[in-house]
Design an enzyme around this catalytic site. Structure first.
Site, PDB file in Angstrom:
ATOM      1  N   GLU A 139      -8.930   5.132  -6.232  1.00  0.00           N
ATOM      2  CA  GLU A 139      -7.988   5.558  -7.273  1.00  0.00           C
ATOM      3  C   GLU A 139      -8.692   6.340  -8.381  1.00  0.00           C
ATOM      4  OE1 GLU A 139      -9.228   1.290  -8.388  1.00  0.00           O
ATOM      5  OE2 GLU A 139      -8.963   2.509  -6.585  1.00  0.00           O
TER       6      GLU A 139
ATOM      7  N   HIS B 145       0.811  -1.218   0.000  1.00  0.00           N
ATOM      8  CA  HIS B 145       0.000   0.000   0.000  1.00  0.00           C
ATOM      9  C   HIS B 145       0.845   1.269   0.000  1.00  0.00           C
ATOM     10  CE1 HIS B 145      -4.004  -1.769   0.285  1.00  0.00           C
ATOM     11  NE2 HIS B 145      -3.463  -2.706   1.041  1.00  0.00           N
TER      12      HIS B 145
END
Length: 333
Positions: free
Chosen positions: A222, A192
């Protein structure tokens, strides 16, 4: 700390100037009330002013009233100290009611002046801290914590404002949804922290390729929403293509590796004379983004807001899926 001295007496001005400079202050000088008022209206105006009561143009109390009447809630507080040979209680009351913070009689005593400047410095310091805290809270309420672009709520408000402005000024507004390709794979493969680095680099490259008055917001995960004021259909498509190229042109480096990260873009544009429906525009852009994913990713698809009444090429109805819980994101696209 800068202090304004406003006094029509040359002797008094020079004495105040020399005293304050000896104590380390930066001094700005005005010879009458009108000049003092002009200085106090400037963007970098001193936060403290010592005003003579009787001056040509405007008197000290008149300057105080104008400063208080024109004070902005967003601006810094100006500490005002009146200087006068008047010493009656009625004069003191009149001066304080005009908006002055303190009162000093002539000829002034240096020790008394220094003591009276102490509270002024504390008040200005506290007000600076309050404004800094307010700005920090505002930043937290409007910015995405990681990327520092606008958060979902604020970018939607921005879109609404730009559509209203476009309606008033008869100017189009471009709307683009961008979704990083295979972002879930980046997180799963590299971790991450690498995903965070990709998001930050996307914002940096995209921000460098848009105009200063364009707005970028993190719509979710995203996915990013970009608002392009004044852009018609062709301009919106070109801007989206420029953002796509800015991302795909060079590989990104993370975890001591380099990898080309691409992004898919769905675009549309509001045109003057058509309905002001920001939710519909986002759904159209979302449908265009879906088409870009189906077309192989790393491309721009544009859907006209005028012709977007029918289902998309994929059979997916316009606006059927939108936001962070879309099928694209659930599948890791």
């Amino acid at each position: 700390m800068r202090i304004l001295i406003a006094d029509d007496s040359i002797v008094s001005r020079h004495l105040l100037d020399a005293t304050l400079r000896k104590w380390g202050y930066e001094v700005v000088v005005a010879c009458d009330g009108n000049e003092a008022w002009q200085i106090l209206q400037s963007p970098d105006a001193p936060k403290m002013a010592i005003l003579d009561w009787v001056m040509p143009g405007m008197t000290g109390p008149e300057v105080c009233r104008k400063v208080r009447e024109n004070a902005s809630e967003e601006g810094f507080y100006t500490y005002l100290l009146l200087l006068s040979s008047r010493s009656q209680r009625e004069d003191l009351i009149e001066g304080m009611e005009s908006g002055a913070d303190d009162y000093l009689t002539k000829p002034f005593d240096q020790h008394e002046l220094k003591v009276r400047l102490g509270p002024a410095l504390r008040i200005i310091g506290l007000q600076h801290e309050l404004i800094s805290a307010r700005e920090a809270l505002r930043d937290q309420a409007t910015k995405d914590f990681l990327t520092r672009v606008w958060n979902r709520s604020y970018i939607l408000d921005t879109l609404q404002r730009e559509l209203r402005r476009g309606s008033r000024e008869k100017r189009p507004v471009g709307v683009v949804l961008a979704d990083l390709d295979h972002f879930k794979t980046v997180n799963d493969t590299y971790g991450h922290f690498a995903g965070d680095a990709v998001l930050l680099e996307f914002v940096r490259r995209t921000g460098a390729s848009v105009r200063p008055y364009d707005s970028i917001g993190r719509y979710g995960g995203e996915e990013f929403l970009i608002v392009l004021p004044g852009c018609d259909e062709e301009m919106t498509r070109n801007h989206a293509e420029r953002m796509r190229e800015a991302l795909a042109r060079e590989p990104m480096s993370f975890n001591e590796e380099s990898r080309v990260i691409t992004c898919s873009f769905g675009a549309t544009a509001w045109l003057p004379g058509t309905p002001l429906e920001e939710e519909r525009l986002i759904r159209i852009a979302d449908d265009a983004l879906y088409r870009a994913k189906r077309a192989g990713r790393n491309c721009v698809k544009f859907v006209s807001s005028v012709d977007a009444g029918a289902p998309g090429e994929s059979g997916k109805p316009v606006g059927a899926v939108s936001g962070t819980q879309s099928g694209r994101q659930a599948s890791g696209e």
